[in-house]
Design a protein around this motif. Structure first.
Motif, PDB file in Angstrom:
ATOM      1  N   VAL A  73       0.845  -1.195   0.000  1.00  0.00           N
ATOM      2  CA  VAL A  73       0.000   0.000   0.000  1.00  0.00           C
ATOM      3  C   VAL A  73       0.879   1.242   0.000  1.00  0.00           C
ATOM      4  N   ILE A  74       0.599   2.135  -0.927  1.00  0.00           N
ATOM      5  CA  ILE A  74       1.281   3.424  -1.001  1.00  0.00           C
ATOM      6  C   ILE A  74       0.256   4.499  -0.683  1.00  0.00           C
ATOM      7  N   VAL A  75       0.570   5.345   0.264  1.00  0.00           N
ATOM      8  CA  VAL A  75      -0.346   6.412   0.656  1.00  0.00           C
ATOM      9  C   VAL A  75       0.042   7.680  -0.096  1.00  0.00           C
ATOM     10  N   GLY A  76      -0.817   8.100  -1.021  1.00  0.00           N
ATOM     11  CA  GLY A  76      -0.569   9.336  -1.751  1.00  0.00           C
ATOM     12  C   GLY A  76      -0.169   9.120  -3.193  1.00  0.00           C
ATOM     13  N   ALA A  77      -0.901   9.753  -4.113  1.00  0.00           N
ATOM     14  CA  ALA A  77      -0.606   9.662  -5.554  1.00  0.00           C
ATOM     15  C   ALA A  77       0.040  10.943  -6.045  1.00  0.00           C
ATOM     16  N   GLY A  78       1.028  11.413  -5.296  1.00  0.00           N
ATOM     17  CA  GLY A  78       1.824  12.549  -5.740  1.00  0.00           C
ATOM     18  C   GLY A  78       3.032  12.063  -6.511  1.00  0.00           C
ATOM     19  N   PRO A  79       3.998  12.938  -6.802  1.00  0.00           N
ATOM     20  CA  PRO A  79       5.170  12.549  -7.594  1.00  0.00           C
ATOM     21  C   PRO A  79       5.929  11.363  -7.022  1.00  0.00           C
ATOM     22  N   VAL A  80       6.161  11.350  -5.709  1.00  0.00           N
ATOM     23  CA  VAL A  80       6.964  10.284  -5.107  1.00  0.00           C
ATOM     24  C   VAL A  80       6.140   9.009  -4.920  1.00  0.00           C
ATOM     25  N   TYR A 127       7.596   2.607   5.682  1.00  0.00           N
ATOM     26  CA  TYR A 127       8.526   3.639   5.223  1.00  0.00           C
ATOM     27  C   TYR A 127       7.796   4.958   5.001  1.00  0.00           C
ATOM     28  N   LEU A 128       8.379   6.020   5.502  1.00  0.00           N
ATOM     29  CA  LEU A 128       7.929   7.370   5.173  1.00  0.00           C
ATOM     30  C   LEU A 128       8.877   7.880   4.104  1.00  0.00           C
ATOM     31  N   VAL A 129       8.340   8.304   2.961  1.00  0.00           N
ATOM     32  CA  VAL A 129       9.180   8.737   1.850  1.00  0.00           C
ATOM     33  C   VAL A 129       8.710  10.098   1.351  1.00  0.00           C
ATOM     34  N   GLY A 130       9.518  10.693   0.488  1.00  0.00           N
ATOM     35  CA  GLY A 130       9.158  11.989  -0.053  1.00  0.00           C
ATOM     36  C   GLY A 130       9.205  13.063   1.020  1.00  0.00           C
ATOM     37  N   MET A 131       8.412  14.086   0.835  1.00  0.00           N
ATOM     38  CA  MET A 131       8.407  15.193   1.791  1.00  0.00           C
ATOM     39  C   MET A 131       8.021  14.723   3.184  1.00  0.00           C
ATOM     40  N   LYS A 132       7.191  13.702   3.272  1.00  0.00           N
ATOM     41  CA  LYS A 132       6.790  13.176   4.580  1.00  0.00           C
ATOM     42  C   LYS A 132       8.012  12.719   5.372  1.00  0.00           C
ATOM     43  N   CYS A 171      19.270  22.155   0.662  1.00  0.00           N
ATOM     44  CA  CYS A 171      19.014  20.920  -0.080  1.00  0.00           C
ATOM     45  C   CYS A 171      20.182  20.527  -0.957  1.00  0.00           C
ATOM     46  N   GLY A 172      21.053  21.463  -1.311  1.00  0.00           N
ATOM     47  CA  GLY A 172      22.203  21.118  -2.120  1.00  0.00           C
ATOM     48  C   GLY A 172      23.265  20.364  -1.358  1.00  0.00           C
ATOM     49  N   THR A 173      23.162  20.307  -0.023  1.00  0.00           N
ATOM     50  CA  THR A 173      24.177  19.622   0.769  1.00  0.00           C
ATOM     51  C   THR A 173      23.656  18.329   1.373  1.00  0.00           C
ATOM     52  N   VAL A 174      22.466  17.896   0.997  1.00  0.00           N
ATOM     53  CA  VAL A 174      21.915  16.626   1.479  1.00  0.00           C
ATOM     54  C   VAL A 174      22.225  15.555   0.452  1.00  0.00           C
ATOM     55  N   TYR A 175      23.033  14.556   0.850  1.00  0.00           N
ATOM     56  CA  TYR A 175      23.392  13.547  -0.136  1.00  0.00           C
ATOM     57  C   TYR A 175      22.275  12.526  -0.300  1.00  0.00           C
ATOM     58  N   PRO A 176      22.238  11.824  -1.436  1.00  0.00           N
ATOM     59  CA  PRO A 176      21.188  10.829  -1.670  1.00  0.00           C
ATOM     60  C   PRO A 176      21.198   9.759  -0.589  1.00  0.00           C
ATOM     61  N   HIS A 177      20.033   9.295  -0.247  1.00  0.00           N
ATOM     62  CA  HIS A 177      19.914   8.315   0.831  1.00  0.00           C
ATOM     63  C   HIS A 177      18.790   7.350   0.489  1.00  0.00           C
ATOM     64  N   GLY A 178      18.713   6.257   1.245  1.00  0.00           N
ATOM     65  CA  GLY A 178      17.728   5.241   0.927  1.00  0.00           C
ATOM     66  C   GLY A 178      17.237   4.493   2.134  1.00  0.00           C
ATOM     67  N   GLY A 204      13.665  12.158  -3.667  1.00  0.00           N
ATOM     68  CA  GLY A 204      12.490  11.332  -3.406  1.00  0.00           C
ATOM     69  C   GLY A 204      12.433  10.129  -4.326  1.00  0.00           C
ATOM     70  N   TYR A 205      12.789  10.325  -5.587  1.00  0.00           N
ATOM     71  CA  TYR A 205      12.806   9.200  -6.520  1.00  0.00           C
ATOM     72  C   TYR A 205      13.861   8.166  -6.120  1.00  0.00           C
TER      73      TYR A 205
END
Length: 454
Positions: free
Chosen positions: A12-19, A365-370, A346-353, A383-384
């Protein structure tokens, strides 16, 4: 329920936004069935709310690779990669086509009201990880429904919970009562009804980030056309050399121009600034409002108030699952130090997972802006990358989940609150990503009113 049976359940994914839609695309690519629950009536409901705002990110940074792979067989062609879309463009030209491809994997008008382990409240340890999740939803017809899921990916964002006017993080006294005169969004002054609300009026703008700059600049433009229009800029701190961002020295011209537009609004007399003003209460003065600070200062009456003090996550429907959240940012504990707005742009936040996004509760999992809680520095491409990693983890591909597959430009790629409405200016490269080296100007998420506290 056996593990084998649980694995056959949807994610289940909560939210049909970009992420959220990107998460669904990544799961489909791994042969896992997603079920996206969207409270609104269409894909990108929140994005459509700020359809009039142009993003700082170009199309090359706004399309998820797995989503593009799903779209390709339909004949979909990515818009000009160098162009900077509005929120409306993003929704209509990308999010809705992606949602159409996902088809009945998305349910609209389905508001999630609770998530829990089947037969286990948050206290119970025994057999917890082996149980599937129960997801309670309230469809548009009001009848509660219960679904079962193997994992839950919450991509519901923070758009629904804007920060209040009160300087202590709670609504100011009288704020709720005066709701008809208070907005928490950057106004679309091209809409005749919205324009009439502010034309010839005295409006307080509470906030110190990109969204406040945008509102001030728009009101200043309105003041040139409508006599009596004036903005009062409410700042909780004083004005310093960095209040307006980098100005002409900014590495990103559009960002610098935004701050300069706000500065010009003040210097030209279309806006006045009330500094060190921490709002404690809102009082009525006939049909107008009087803002009162903690130190007793009272502003002259205003007709309207625009509150742009950031957003925060709605955690109410997750009360029965075990989340590990930072006590300040309300972001996952491992992620919080990486996104703390006191130390990072935001330019100093490295990619994470998945490692930074995991909680004590397995498979939530909480993803995206959440995932960023109250931090206003979210990147669209980040987010992607988050959901690529999370989908790999759910599929059991730990190596891929822990591998970083995203290299961010030095300037960052926030989908933030762009003021410029001229597509030619956007095409010329004056938009750029929204974040370069850390400055006191923190332009955040892909929404117009995302400019943190003031």
């Amino acid at each position: 329920m056996s593990t084998h049976t649980t694995d056959q359940l949807p994610v289940v994914i909560v939210g049909a936004g970009p992420v959220g839609l990107a998460a669904a695309a990544h799961l489909v690519g791994r042969g896992i069935e997603p079920l996206v629950l969207e409270a609104g009536p269409s894909a990108g409901t929140a994005v459509r709310d700020w359809s009039h705002v142009r993003l700082f990110s170009p199309w090359t940074e706004l399309v998820d690779p797995a989503a593009e792979k799903l779209l390709a067989p339909t004949g979909w062609v990515r818009p000009d990669g160098a162009a900077y879309p509005t929120g409306g463009d993003w929704a209509e030209l990308y999010l809705q086509p992606l949602a159409d491809v996902l088809g009945d994997r998305i349910r609209y008008g389905a508001r999630v009201t609770g998530v829990a382990r089947a037969g286990r409240d948050r206290i119970v340890d025994s057999g917890r990880d082996e149980q599937p999740f129960t997801v309670h939803i309230e469809p548009a017809d009001g009848r509660e429904e219960r679904l079962t899921a193997r994992a839950v990916v919450d991509a519901s964002g923070t758009w629904a919970v804007p920060g209040p006017m009160g300087a202590d993080g709670l609504p100011a006294l009288g704020e709720r009562v005066a709701a008809e005169h208070i907005s928490y969004r950057v106004p679309n002054l091209k809409d005749p009804a919205v324009r009439a609300r502010y034309a010839g009026k005295r409006t307080a703008v509470v906030g110190s980030g990109a969204s406040a700059f945008t509102a001030l600049a728009q009101l200043a433009d309105l003041a040139k056309e409508e006599t009596g229009t004036h903005a009062v800029w409410i700042l909780r701190r004083g004005i310093t050399g960095s209040t307006y961002g980098g100005g002409e020295a900014d590495q990103l011209p559009a960002r610098g121009a935004l701050g300069l537009r706000a500065k010009a609004a003040v210097e030209d007399g279309h806006a006045s600034a009330a500094t060190g003003f921490r709002t404690e209460s809102v009082e009525r003065a006939g049909d107008r409002l009087v803002l009162v600070a903690e130190d007793g200062r009272r502003l002259d009456p205003v007709d309207e108030v625009i509150v742009l003090t950031g957003f925060r996550p709605d955690l109410s429907f997750l009360s029965e699952v075990r989340l590990g959240l930072d006590e300040r940012l309300q972001a996952p504990t491992a992620l919080a130090p990486l996104i703390d707005p006191n130390a990072h742009s935001c330019g100093t936040v490295y990619p994470h997972g998945v490692n930074e996004l995991s909680h004590p509760e397995k498979d939530v999992y909480l993803v995206g802006m959440k995932s960023y809680g109250r931090a206003p520095t979210f990147l669209a491409m980040t987010g992607y990358e988050q959901v690529r990693s999370v989908a790999a983890a759910i599929a059991g591909d730990r190596e891929a989940a822990e591998r970083v597959e995203l290299t961010l430009p030095e300037t960052g790629v926030c989908g933030g609150a762009g003021l410029f409405d001229d597509p030619d200016a956007a095409q010329s490269g004056e938009g750029g990503g929204c974040c370069a080296a850390p400055t006191t100007l923190r332009i955040g998420i892909g929404a117009p009113a995302s400019a943190g506290g003031c």
